[in-house]
Design a protein around this motif. Structure first.
Motif, PDB file in Angstrom:
ATOM      1  N   LYS A 126       3.930 -13.732  -7.418  1.00 59.26           N
ATOM      2  CA  LYS A 126       2.507 -13.982  -7.650  1.00 59.26           C
ATOM      3  C   LYS A 126       1.708 -14.148  -6.363  1.00 59.26           C
ATOM      4  O   LYS A 126       0.492 -14.057  -6.365  1.00 59.26           O
ATOM      5  CB  LYS A 126       2.337 -15.210  -8.527  1.00 59.26           C
ATOM      6  N   LYS A 127       2.383 -14.387  -5.258  1.00 58.72           N
ATOM      7  CA  LYS A 127       1.678 -14.601  -3.988  1.00 58.72           C
ATOM      8  C   LYS A 127       2.601 -14.249  -2.832  1.00 58.72           C
ATOM      9  O   LYS A 127       3.760 -14.628  -2.817  1.00 58.72           O
ATOM     10  CB  LYS A 127       1.244 -16.058  -3.891  1.00 58.72           C
ATOM     11  N   ILE A 128       2.062 -13.524  -1.862  1.00 57.87           N
ATOM     12  CA  ILE A 128       2.781 -13.205  -0.631  1.00 57.87           C
ATOM     13  C   ILE A 128       2.247 -14.145   0.436  1.00 57.87           C
ATOM     14  O   ILE A 128       1.038 -14.380   0.511  1.00 57.87           O
ATOM     15  CB  ILE A 128       2.559 -11.733  -0.227  1.00 57.87           C
ATOM     16  N   ARG A 129       3.124 -14.661   1.258  1.00 60.27           N
ATOM     17  CA  ARG A 129       2.702 -15.556   2.340  1.00 60.27           C
ATOM     18  C   ARG A 129       3.190 -15.002   3.670  1.00 60.27           C
ATOM     19  O   ARG A 129       4.284 -14.470   3.765  1.00 60.27           O
ATOM     20  CB  ARG A 129       3.267 -16.950   2.133  1.00 60.27           C
ATOM     21  N   ASN A 136      -9.532  -1.488  12.112  1.00 65.13           N
ATOM     22  CA  ASN A 136      -9.362  -1.290  10.676  1.00 65.13           C
ATOM     23  C   ASN A 136      -7.938  -1.640  10.269  1.00 65.13           C
ATOM     24  O   ASN A 136      -6.982  -1.302  10.959  1.00 65.13           O
ATOM     25  CB  ASN A 136      -9.630   0.168  10.299  1.00 65.13           C
ATOM     26  N   TYR A 137      -7.811  -2.296   9.130  1.00 68.37           N
ATOM     27  CA  TYR A 137      -6.509  -2.647   8.574  1.00 68.37           C
ATOM     28  C   TYR A 137      -6.397  -2.098   7.162  1.00 68.37           C
ATOM     29  O   TYR A 137      -7.388  -1.665   6.566  1.00 68.37           O
ATOM     30  CB  TYR A 137      -6.337  -4.169   8.553  1.00 68.37           C
ATOM     31  N   ALA A 138      -5.201  -2.143   6.626  1.00 67.77           N
ATOM     32  CA  ALA A 138      -4.934  -1.642   5.283  1.00 67.77           C
ATOM     33  C   ALA A 138      -4.521  -2.774   4.362  1.00 67.77           C
ATOM     34  O   ALA A 138      -3.884  -3.734   4.794  1.00 67.77           O
ATOM     35  CB  ALA A 138      -3.826  -0.590   5.336  1.00 67.77           C
ATOM     36  N   LEU A 139      -4.844  -2.634   3.089  1.00 69.69           N
ATOM     37  CA  LEU A 139      -4.254  -3.485   2.072  1.00 69.69           C
ATOM     38  C   LEU A 139      -2.856  -2.899   1.877  1.00 69.69           C
ATOM     39  O   LEU A 139      -2.707  -1.762   1.452  1.00 69.69           O
ATOM     40  CB  LEU A 139      -5.054  -3.430   0.780  1.00 69.69           C
ATOM     41  N   THR A 140      -1.841  -3.666   2.244  1.00 75.05           N
ATOM     42  CA  THR A 140      -0.474  -3.161   2.287  1.00 75.05           C
ATOM     43  C   THR A 140       0.302  -3.422   1.012  1.00 75.05           C
ATOM     44  O   THR A 140       1.040  -2.563   0.546  1.00 75.05           O
ATOM     45  CB  THR A 140       0.268  -3.795   3.488  1.00 75.05           C
ATOM     46  N   ALA A 141       0.176  -4.619   0.435  1.00 74.43           N
ATOM     47  CA  ALA A 141       0.965  -4.946  -0.749  1.00 74.43           C
ATOM     48  C   ALA A 141       0.262  -5.972  -1.622  1.00 74.43           C
ATOM     49  O   ALA A 141      -0.275  -6.966  -1.125  1.00 74.43           O
ATOM     50  CB  ALA A 141       2.336  -5.471  -0.338  1.00 74.43           C
ATOM     51  N   TYR A 142       0.297  -5.715  -2.905  1.00 68.79           N
ATOM     52  CA  TYR A 142      -0.276  -6.604  -3.916  1.00 68.79           C
ATOM     53  C   TYR A 142       0.880  -7.221  -4.697  1.00 68.79           C
ATOM     54  O   TYR A 142       1.797  -6.507  -5.122  1.00 68.79           O
ATOM     55  CB  TYR A 142      -1.164  -5.777  -4.851  1.00 68.79           C
ATOM     56  N   PRO A 143       0.878  -8.547  -4.896  1.00 67.37           N
ATOM     57  CA  PRO A 143       1.963  -9.180  -5.643  1.00 67.37           C
ATOM     58  C   PRO A 143       1.967  -8.734  -7.110  1.00 67.37           C
ATOM     59  O   PRO A 143       1.008  -8.991  -7.845  1.00 67.37           O
ATOM     60  CB  PRO A 143       1.673 -10.676  -5.539  1.00 67.37           C
ATOM     61  N   CYS A 144       3.009  -8.063  -7.525  1.00 67.63           N
ATOM     62  CA  CYS A 144       3.084  -7.441  -8.857  1.00 67.63           C
ATOM     63  C   CYS A 144       3.026  -8.425 -10.011  1.00 67.63           C
ATOM     64  O   CYS A 144       2.737  -8.036 -11.133  1.00 67.63           O
ATOM     65  CB  CYS A 144       4.352  -6.604  -8.975  1.00 67.63           C
ATOM     66  N   THR A 153       9.374  -5.006  12.582  1.00 70.06           N
ATOM     67  CA  THR A 153       8.247  -4.758  13.475  1.00 70.06           C
ATOM     68  C   THR A 153       6.980  -4.363  12.720  1.00 70.06           C
ATOM     69  O   THR A 153       5.893  -4.544  13.220  1.00 70.06           O
ATOM     70  CB  THR A 153       8.584  -3.664  14.504  1.00 70.06           C
ATOM     71  N   TYR A 154       7.136  -3.804  11.524  1.00 70.54           N
ATOM     72  CA  TYR A 154       5.968  -3.506  10.716  1.00 70.54           C
ATOM     73  C   TYR A 154       6.374  -3.322   9.261  1.00 70.54           C
ATOM     74  O   TYR A 154       7.541  -3.135   8.946  1.00 70.54           O
ATOM     75  CB  TYR A 154       5.201  -2.290  11.220  1.00 70.54           C
ATOM     76  N   VAL A 155       5.369  -3.396   8.384  1.00 70.96           N
ATOM     77  CA  VAL A 155       5.565  -3.217   6.948  1.00 70.96           C
ATOM     78  C   VAL A 155       4.868  -1.929   6.556  1.00 70.96           C
ATOM     79  O   VAL A 155       3.718  -1.718   6.914  1.00 70.96           O
ATOM     80  CB  VAL A 155       4.959  -4.399   6.154  1.00 70.96           C
ATOM     81  N   THR A 156       5.559  -1.073   5.834  1.00 72.84           N
ATOM     82  CA  THR A 156       4.938   0.151   5.351  1.00 72.84           C
ATOM     83  C   THR A 156       5.205   0.288   3.855  1.00 72.84           C
ATOM     84  O   THR A 156       6.290  -0.023   3.392  1.00 72.84           O
ATOM     85  CB  THR A 156       5.425   1.386   6.126  1.00 72.84           C
ATOM     86  N   GLY A 157       4.217   0.711   3.125  1.00 76.55           N
ATOM     87  CA  GLY A 157       4.356   0.795   1.670  1.00 76.55           C
ATOM     88  C   GLY A 157       4.475  -0.592   1.068  1.00 76.55           C
ATOM     89  O   GLY A 157       4.479  -1.596   1.777  1.00 76.55           O
ATOM     90  N   ASN A 158       4.570  -0.648  -0.225  1.00 79.77           N
ATOM     91  CA  ASN A 158       4.698  -1.947  -0.877  1.00 79.77           C
ATOM     92  C   ASN A 158       6.172  -2.292  -1.015  1.00 79.77           C
ATOM     93  O   ASN A 158       6.835  -1.860  -1.958  1.00 79.77           O
ATOM     94  CB  ASN A 158       4.008  -1.960  -2.233  1.00 79.77           C
ATOM     95  N   ILE A 159       6.673  -3.082  -0.119  1.00 82.27           N
ATOM     96  CA  ILE A 159       8.080  -3.459  -0.146  1.00 82.27           C
ATOM     97  C   ILE A 159       8.376  -4.410  -1.289  1.00 82.27           C
ATOM     98  O   ILE A 159       9.528  -4.685  -1.587  1.00 82.27           O
ATOM     99  CB  ILE A 159       8.527  -4.083   1.193  1.00 82.27           C
ATOM    100  N   PHE A 160       7.344  -4.892  -1.970  1.00 84.85           N
ATOM    101  CA  PHE A 160       7.510  -5.838  -3.068  1.00 84.85           C
ATOM    102  C   PHE A 160       7.345  -5.199  -4.442  1.00 84.85           C
ATOM    103  O   PHE A 160       7.340  -5.910  -5.447  1.00 84.85           O
ATOM    104  CB  PHE A 160       6.519  -6.992  -2.928  1.00 84.85           C
ATOM    105  N   LYS A 161       7.215  -3.872  -4.514  1.00 80.51           N
ATOM    106  CA  LYS A 161       7.039  -3.236  -5.820  1.00 80.51           C
ATOM    107  C   LYS A 161       8.234  -3.571  -6.709  1.00 80.51           C
ATOM    108  O   LYS A 161       9.346  -3.733  -6.240  1.00 80.51           O
ATOM    109  CB  LYS A 161       6.830  -1.736  -5.689  1.00 80.51           C
TER     110      LYS A 161
END
Length: 163
Positions: free
Chosen positions: A17-20, A52-60, A3-11
């Motif tokens: 290199k890219k989240i889709r 307002n939205y958040a930057l949730t995750a950056y591809p490591c 239902t939602y993403v919290t924190g960087n689940i991809f750390k």
């Protein structure tokens, strides 16, 4: 179904290199760099209707610099979520949009950043923002330093600096 993403689940996904996000998803979006944006979460409740939205995750696995955009899909980006860039060792520089007001805890932990300037629009900084990252961190003193508690420490280049 999530239902939602919290924190960087991809750390720690250092090859990512890219989240889709599926084009029919009404709440989560990625920019042209594959960075994930979505609603901020307040006590377990996603704030879907907030402008307002958040930057949730950056591809490591990405390398080089990154500029946090002002908006994504019509939503203003006003915060970097906790651990959003965590373990992005290839991240060398970052620039922030003028509307950024919140930098979540551990947002830049274990990154390759060598120098960061925190803009004067930032009103809240989470704990351990740059933990285990070596570099120089600059704060806009006229705005930010009066808000920092005397005991708050910022870690820079392996040393603690008290403000």
């Amino acid at each position: 179904t999530a239902t939602y993403v919290t924190g960087n689940i991809f750390k720690n996904c250092t090859s990512l290199k890219k989240i889709r996000v599926h084009e029919d998803n009404p709440y989560y979006f990625t920019d042209e760099n594959g960075v994930l944006f979505g609603p901020w979460v307040d006590y377990g409740e996603p704030q879907y209707e907030d402008s307002n939205y958040a930057l949730t995750a950056y591809p490591c696995g990405r390398t080089g610099g990154y500029t946090v955009p002002d908006t994504v899909n019509g939503k203003t980006i006003n915060q970097v979520w906790a651990s959003a860039f965590r373990t992005a060792k290839g991240l060398t520089s970052i620039d922030f949009a003028d509307g950024i007001t919140i930098l979540g805890g551990n947002a830049f932990e274990e990154t390759g950043l060598t120098e960061v300037t925190i803009p004067e629009t930032v009103k809240s900084i989470g704990a351990s923002l740059f933990e285990n990252s070596a570099g120089k961190y600059h704060f806009c003193p006229d705005v930010l330093l009066p808000r920092l508690q005397q005991s708050q420490q910022i870690k820079s280049a392996g040393q603690h600096h008290n403000f």
